[in-house]
Design an enzyme around this catalytic site. Structure first.
Site, PDB file in Angstrom:
ATOM      1  N   GLY A 144      49.794  -7.052  51.868  1.00 21.54           N
ATOM      2  CA  GLY A 144      49.427  -6.147  53.094  1.00 21.54           C
ATOM      3  C   GLY A 144      50.823  -6.307  53.997  1.00 21.54           C
ATOM      4  O   GLY A 144      51.830  -7.048  53.207  1.00 21.54           O
ATOM      5  N   GLY A 186      53.030  -7.574  55.631  1.00 19.06           N
ATOM      6  CA  GLY A 186      53.228  -8.781  56.285  1.00 19.06           C
ATOM      7  C   GLY A 186      54.322  -8.639  57.398  1.00 19.06           C
ATOM      8  O   GLY A 186      54.286  -9.856  57.978  1.00 19.06           O
ATOM      9  N   ARG A 187      54.900  -7.934  57.355  1.00 21.99           N
ATOM     10  CA  ARG A 187      56.338  -8.168  58.231  1.00 21.99           C
ATOM     11  C   ARG A 187      56.679  -6.814  58.865  1.00 21.99           C
ATOM     12  O   ARG A 187      57.996  -6.107  58.881  1.00 21.99           O
ATOM     13  CB  ARG A 187      57.028  -9.253  57.740  1.00 21.99           C
ATOM     14  CG  ARG A 187      58.269  -8.604  56.869  1.00 21.99           C
ATOM     15  CD  ARG A 187      59.460  -8.805  56.927  1.00 21.99           C
ATOM     16  NE  ARG A 187      59.808  -8.993  54.934  1.00 21.99           N
ATOM     17  CZ  ARG A 187      60.365  -9.166  54.958  1.00 21.99           C
ATOM     18  NH1 ARG A 187      61.283  -9.563  55.751  1.00 21.99           N
ATOM     19  NH2 ARG A 187      61.149  -9.064  53.697  1.00 21.99           N
ATOM     20  N   LYS A 228      60.341  -3.056  60.422  1.00 19.62           N
ATOM     21  CA  LYS A 228      60.474  -4.201  59.447  1.00 19.62           C
ATOM     22  C   LYS A 228      61.529  -5.454  59.996  1.00 19.62           C
ATOM     23  O   LYS A 228      62.048  -4.708  60.509  1.00 19.62           O
ATOM     24  CB  LYS A 228      60.827  -3.710  58.134  1.00 19.62           C
ATOM     25  CG  LYS A 228      60.666  -5.081  57.119  1.00 19.62           C
ATOM     26  CD  LYS A 228      61.491  -4.046  55.601  1.00 19.62           C
ATOM     27  CE  LYS A 228      61.055  -4.932  54.752  1.00 19.62           C
ATOM     28  NZ  LYS A 228      61.712  -4.262  53.591  1.00 19.62           N
ATOM     29  N   GLY A 247      56.931 -13.130  59.369  1.00 19.06           N
ATOM     30  CA  GLY A 247      56.875 -12.126  59.883  1.00 19.06           C
ATOM     31  C   GLY A 247      58.023 -11.056  60.243  1.00 19.06           C
ATOM     32  O   GLY A 247      58.458 -10.527  60.887  1.00 19.06           O
ATOM     33  N   ARG A 295      62.255   1.759  60.167  1.00 24.70           N
ATOM     34  CA  ARG A 295      61.874   2.618  59.058  1.00 24.70           C
ATOM     35  C   ARG A 295      60.913   4.172  59.390  1.00 24.70           C
ATOM     36  O   ARG A 295      60.468   4.217  60.058  1.00 24.70           O
ATOM     37  CB  ARG A 295      61.338   1.973  57.859  1.00 24.70           C
ATOM     38  CG  ARG A 295      62.158   0.517  57.581  1.00 24.70           C
ATOM     39  CD  ARG A 295      61.497   0.274  56.164  1.00 24.70           C
ATOM     40  NE  ARG A 295      60.395  -0.206  56.220  1.00 24.70           N
ATOM     41  CZ  ARG A 295      59.406  -1.213  54.723  1.00 24.70           C
ATOM     42  NH1 ARG A 295      60.093  -1.331  53.386  1.00 24.70           N
ATOM     43  NH2 ARG A 295      58.292  -0.741  54.546  1.00 24.70           N
ATOM     44  N   ARG A 305      51.296   2.607  49.647  1.00 21.88           N
ATOM     45  CA  ARG A 305      51.439   2.592  48.174  1.00 21.88           C
ATOM     46  C   ARG A 305      50.410   2.349  47.254  1.00 21.88           C
ATOM     47  O   ARG A 305      48.552   2.679  47.474  1.00 21.88           O
ATOM     48  CB  ARG A 305      51.992   1.092  47.978  1.00 21.88           C
ATOM     49  CG  ARG A 305      53.052   0.433  48.982  1.00 21.88           C
ATOM     50  CD  ARG A 305      52.918  -0.321  50.304  1.00 21.88           C
ATOM     51  NE  ARG A 305      54.123  -0.415  51.183  1.00 21.88           N
ATOM     52  CZ  ARG A 305      54.891  -0.631  51.552  1.00 21.88           C
ATOM     53  NH1 ARG A 305      55.078  -1.858  50.445  1.00 21.88           N
ATOM     54  NH2 ARG A 305      55.788  -1.166  51.712  1.00 21.88           N
ATOM     55  N   ASP A 361      52.477  -3.002  44.588  1.00 26.19           N
ATOM     56  CA  ASP A 361      53.074  -3.164  46.620  1.00 26.19           C
ATOM     57  C   ASP A 361      54.145  -2.232  47.320  1.00 26.19           C
ATOM     58  O   ASP A 361      54.209  -1.457  47.566  1.00 26.19           O
ATOM     59  CB  ASP A 361      53.013  -4.554  46.652  1.00 26.19           C
ATOM     60  CG  ASP A 361      53.493  -5.680  46.452  1.00 26.19           C
ATOM     61  OD1 ASP A 361      53.891  -5.695  45.205  1.00 26.19           O
ATOM     62  OD2 ASP A 361      54.456  -5.932  47.450  1.00 26.19           O
TER      63      ASP A 361
HETATM   64  P1  AMP Z   1      58.407  -7.909  49.133  1.00 26.25           P
HETATM   65  O1  AMP Z   1      58.268  -7.918  47.390  1.00 26.25           O
HETATM   66  O2  AMP Z   1      59.436  -8.409  49.977  1.00 26.25           O
HETATM   67  O3  AMP Z   1      58.037  -5.990  48.838  1.00 26.25           O
HETATM   68  O4  AMP Z   1      56.533  -8.530  50.076  1.00 26.25           O
HETATM   69  C1  AMP Z   1      55.856  -9.302  49.091  1.00 26.25           C
HETATM   70  C2  AMP Z   1      54.749  -9.302  49.392  1.00 26.25           C
HETATM   71  O5  AMP Z   1      55.254 -10.532  50.987  1.00 26.25           O
HETATM   72  C3  AMP Z   1      54.152  -8.180  51.208  1.00 26.25           C
HETATM   73  O6  AMP Z   1      53.080  -8.072  51.714  1.00 26.25           O
HETATM   74  C4  AMP Z   1      55.195  -8.505  52.447  1.00 26.25           C
HETATM   75  O7  AMP Z   1      54.887  -7.917  53.496  1.00 26.25           O
HETATM   76  C5  AMP Z   1      55.075  -9.812  51.976  1.00 26.25           C
HETATM   77  N1  AMP Z   1      56.248 -10.754  52.725  1.00 26.25           N
HETATM   78  C6  AMP Z   1      58.121 -10.793  52.612  1.00 26.25           C
HETATM   79  N2  AMP Z   1      58.456 -11.550  53.554  1.00 26.25           N
HETATM   80  C7  AMP Z   1      57.820 -11.343  54.863  1.00 26.25           C
HETATM   81  C8  AMP Z   1      57.669 -12.285  55.804  1.00 26.25           C
HETATM   82  N3  AMP Z   1      59.479 -12.203  56.246  1.00 26.25           N
HETATM   83  N4  AMP Z   1      56.795 -12.303  56.625  1.00 26.25           N
HETATM   84  C9  AMP Z   1      55.030 -12.077  56.400  1.00 26.25           C
HETATM   85  N5  AMP Z   1      55.306 -11.297  54.993  1.00 26.25           N
HETATM   86  C10 AMP Z   1      56.429 -10.994  53.988  1.00 26.25           C
HETATM   87 MG    MG Z   2      57.025  -5.118  49.195  1.00 21.57          MG
END
Ligand code: AMP
Ligand code: MG
Length: 521
Positions: A101, A103-104, A123, A136, A193, A200, A270
C-alpha cells in the site's frame, strides 16, 4: 484564496473505501483505499516546480503562492477533496509480500483538464495505514532523483508518471543510507507526482489474494471504464483485451528502458503501473558502461534480479502475477497463457527492432540479429559508455567503416584496455556493420539524423543527479535547475551544455549515490 482546480474525483468516489478513519497501521480488506490526511510540515519551502505540469493540470494560480506551497506540501487540503492512500500488495524480489500500500504516498485529488484525468499524489507527506514499520517520509536526496528523472523520462518519450513540484518539509528525517548501522538526519522533502492513475499490478493482486472477487471486479471495471474505455463494456473478452493491452504497454515501456539504458532497480509488482508507466523512481540508474548484468541497487546485489539485461523477462514474470490476479474474472488459464506466450515472442521482435533503430537500420535483413548480438558482445569486452558510443556511431560514413574504432574511441573508459585482440574484434564488427549499411537506401546524413532521435545525447547520469543533490543539500538549486532544463531536450544538440555529454568522472566510479544506491529513501 483556495487553488482553483477542476476536481473530478473518481477513484475514491466509485471504489470501496476502508471504513476506518483513524491513521493507524492495519490490514485492510474489501477496500481499495483508506482516507488519510497529510502530515503538516514544520517549515514548508518550495524548491522547484514544473511549469509544464502546472499548465497540464490547468492550474491558473502562481506556483509561487502560499496556497500552492500549502497544497503540495500537505499543509492544507484542497477544498472539496478527500485525500487517501491506496491499498495494494505485491511480489517483492520474487516473493509474495502481502499488503504493502501507499506507505508514504497520499493522493490529493483527481483533476480533469482538457479532457484528461490527472491524479495528484504527495510522496513523503507522512504516515498512512500502510506505513508498516516506516515513517511515511522521504528525503531530499531521493525526492530530487524522482523529480528530475520522471520529467527526464517524459522528455525521452517514455511513458512515465510526472512531477509537479519538489518542496522541503522543514522536518529532519533519519535514514541509514547503506543499511550499515550509520543512520543520519537528512532534509525531509515532498514531491507532488502526477499521473492519469497510480494503480499498480499489486492493486489487483491484493484483492485476488484476499479472494475478494467482488472488489476485484469493481476495480478492474473502474480502470477499464476510465483508462481503457476503448476496450468496451465489462465481459470476459474485455478483460482479456485489457490484459493484452497492459502486456503490450509494459513491453513498450521496458523496451524503451533498454533503448536509453535505464535500469529501474526495483521491478516488484507493486512498482508496475497498470497503465504501463514508469513508476516509483527509487534506486534506479543509467547504464554508463554497457553491461547487461548491471544494477545500481545494492539491496539486489546478491541476485541481481533486476539487472539491465533481464528487465524484459522480469516484465513477463510480473505479467504472470497479474494474470494470476485477473484469473478469477476470466477462469480460463489457457487464454491468459496465450497472451503471455505472445509477449515472449513480441518482446524479442520489439527488442531487435529497437536495436536496429539504434543502429540506424531501416531495412530488415537476415544478418541483423547476428550483427546485434555481436555488437552486444563486443560492447562488453571493455568498459564502454553506451550513450556516448551510440551518439558517436551515428557519425559513421558507410564507406568509412575502417576508421570506425577510431570514431568511437572516446566511449572507452580505459583506452589501455583495448588490446590488439579487442581492437580486431571491433574492426571485424565495423566491417560487417559497414557492409550492412551498403544495403540501406538513405544517405549517411539521414541515418545520423534518425539515429539521433532514438539515441539520447543527454541522460540523467547517476553522478549528475548526485551533483544536484550535493548542492541542494547546501541550499543551492542551480544544478538541479540546469539539469531540469537540459533534460527537456535529451536528443538535441545543446552546445551550451556540452559538458554533460561526457563519461562518468572517475570520482563517481564507486561513490554512494552514483554507482551504489539502496532502497533507503
Ligand atoms: P518501494 O519499493 O520504495 O516502492 O516501497 C515498497 C513499499 O514500502 C511501499 O508500500 C511503500 O509505500 C513502502 N515504503 C517505502 N518507504 C516508506 C516510508 N519511508 N514510510 C512508509 N512506507 C514506505
Ligand atoms: Mg513502490
Amino acid at each position: 484564496m483556495a487553488l482553483q482546480l477542476n476536481i473530478k474525483d473518481k477513484f475514491n468516489k466509485e471504489l470501496p473505501a476502508d471504513p476506518l478513519l483513524t491513521n493507524t497501521r492495519r490490514q485492510v480488506r474489501n477496500a481499495c483505499f483508506s482516507y488519510v490526511t497529510p502530515k503538516k510540515p514544520s517549515k514548508p519551502e518550495l524548491v522547484h516546480f514544473s511549469e509544464e505540469m502546472i499548465k497540464t493540470i490547468g492550474l491558473k494560480e502562481s506556483p509561487n503562492s502560499k496556497e500552492f506551497l500549502d497544497v503540495v506540501t500537505g499543509n492544507s487540503v484542497l477544498a472539496d477533496s478527500h485525500p487517501y492512500a491506496m491499498c495494494y500488495g505485491g511480489h517483492q524480489f520474487g516473493h509474495w509480500a502481502g499488503q504493502l500500500g501507499d506507505g508514504r504516498a497520499i493522493n490529493l485529488a483527481e483533476v480533469e483538464h482538457e479532457g484528461k484525468n490527472w491524479a495528484l499524489q504527495l510522496k513523503g507527506a507522512g504516515e498512512t495505514p500502510y506505513s508498516r514499520s516506516a515513517d511515511g517520509l522521504a528525503v531530499l536526496r531521493s525526492s530530487i532523483r524522482e523529480y528530475l528523472c520522471s520529467e527526464a523520462m517524459f522528455h525521452l518519450g517514455i511513458p512515465t508518471t510526472r512531477a509537479l513540484s519538489l518542496a522541503l518539509s522543514g522536518d529532519q528525517v533519519l535514514r541509514d543510507i547503506m543499511y550499515d548501522g550509520n543512520p543520519a538526519y537528512e532534509k525531509g522533502a515532498i514531491v507532488c507526482r502526477v499521473a492519469p492513475s497510480f494503480v499498480r499490478f499489486g492493486s489487483f493482486e491484493i484483492l485476488a489474494a484476499q479472494e475478494d472477487k467482488k472488489t476485484l471486479k469493481v476495480l478492474v471495471d473502474h480502470i477499464i471504464k476510465h483508462h481503457y474505455a476503448h476496450l468496451g463494456d465489462p465481459s470476459k473478452g474485455t478483460y482479456l483485451k485489457f490484459f493484452k493491452e497492459v502486456a503490450v504497454r509494459s513491453m513498450k515501456m521496458v523496451i524503451d528502458w533498454q533503448r536509453v539504458g535505464f535500469v529501474h532497480g526495483v521491478m516488484n509488482t507493486d512498482n508496475m503501473s497498470i497503465l504501463g508507466l514508469t513508476i516509483d523512481y527509487g534506486p534506479y540508474g543509467w547504464l554508463e558502461d554497457y553491461d547487461l548484468g548491471w544494477t545500481p541497487n545494492t539491496t539486489d546485489r546478491a541476485n541481481k534480479r533486476y539487472r539491465y539485461g533481464t528487465q524484459p523477462q522480469i516484465v513477463l514474470w510480473n505479467l504472470l502475477q497479474l494474470a494470476n490476479a485477473l484469473f478469477p474474472l476470466i477462469e480460463e488459464a489457457a487464454l491468459l497463457q496465450e497472451i503471455l506466450k505472445e509477449y515472449q515472442e513480441e518482446v524479442e521482435v520489439a527488442y531487435h527492432d529497437m536495436m536496429r533503430s539504434k543502429l540506424g537500420l531501416i531495412e530488415n535483413e537476415s544478418e541483423d540479429l547476428k550483427l546485434i548480438s555481436e555488437l552486444e558482445s563486443v560492447l562488453q569486452l571493455a568498459e564502454t559508455d553506451m550513450t556516448i558510443f551510440f551518439r558517436l556511431l551515428a557519425q559513421l560514413k558507410r564507406d568509412g567503416f575502417s576508421s570506425g574504432l577510431e570514431l568511437i574511441k572516446d566511449s572507452f573508459y580505459k583506452p589501455e584496455e583495448i588490446t590488439a585482440n579487442i581492437a580486431a574484434k571491433w574492426t571485424d564488427w565495423f566491417e560487417k556493420y559497414g557492409k550492412r549499411l551498403q544495403k540501406e537506401t538513405k544517405t549517411d546524413d539521414e541515418r545520423k539524423q534518425r539515429m539521433n532521435t532514438v539515441n539520447p545525447k543527454y541522460v540523467l547520469r547517476n553522478y549528475m543527479a548526485q551533483l544536484a543533490i550535493d548542492a541542494a543539500e547546501e541550499g543551492d538549486y542551480a544544478i538541479l535547475d540546469e539539469l531540469f532544463t537540459l533534460l527537456k531536450e535529451p536528443y538535441g544538440e545543446q552546445p551550451a551544455h556540452e559538458k554533460w555529454f561526457a563519461k562518468r568522472p572517475e570520482w563517481a566510479r564507486h561513490k554512494v549515490g552514483c554507482s551504489m544506491l539502496s532502497c533507503s529513501s
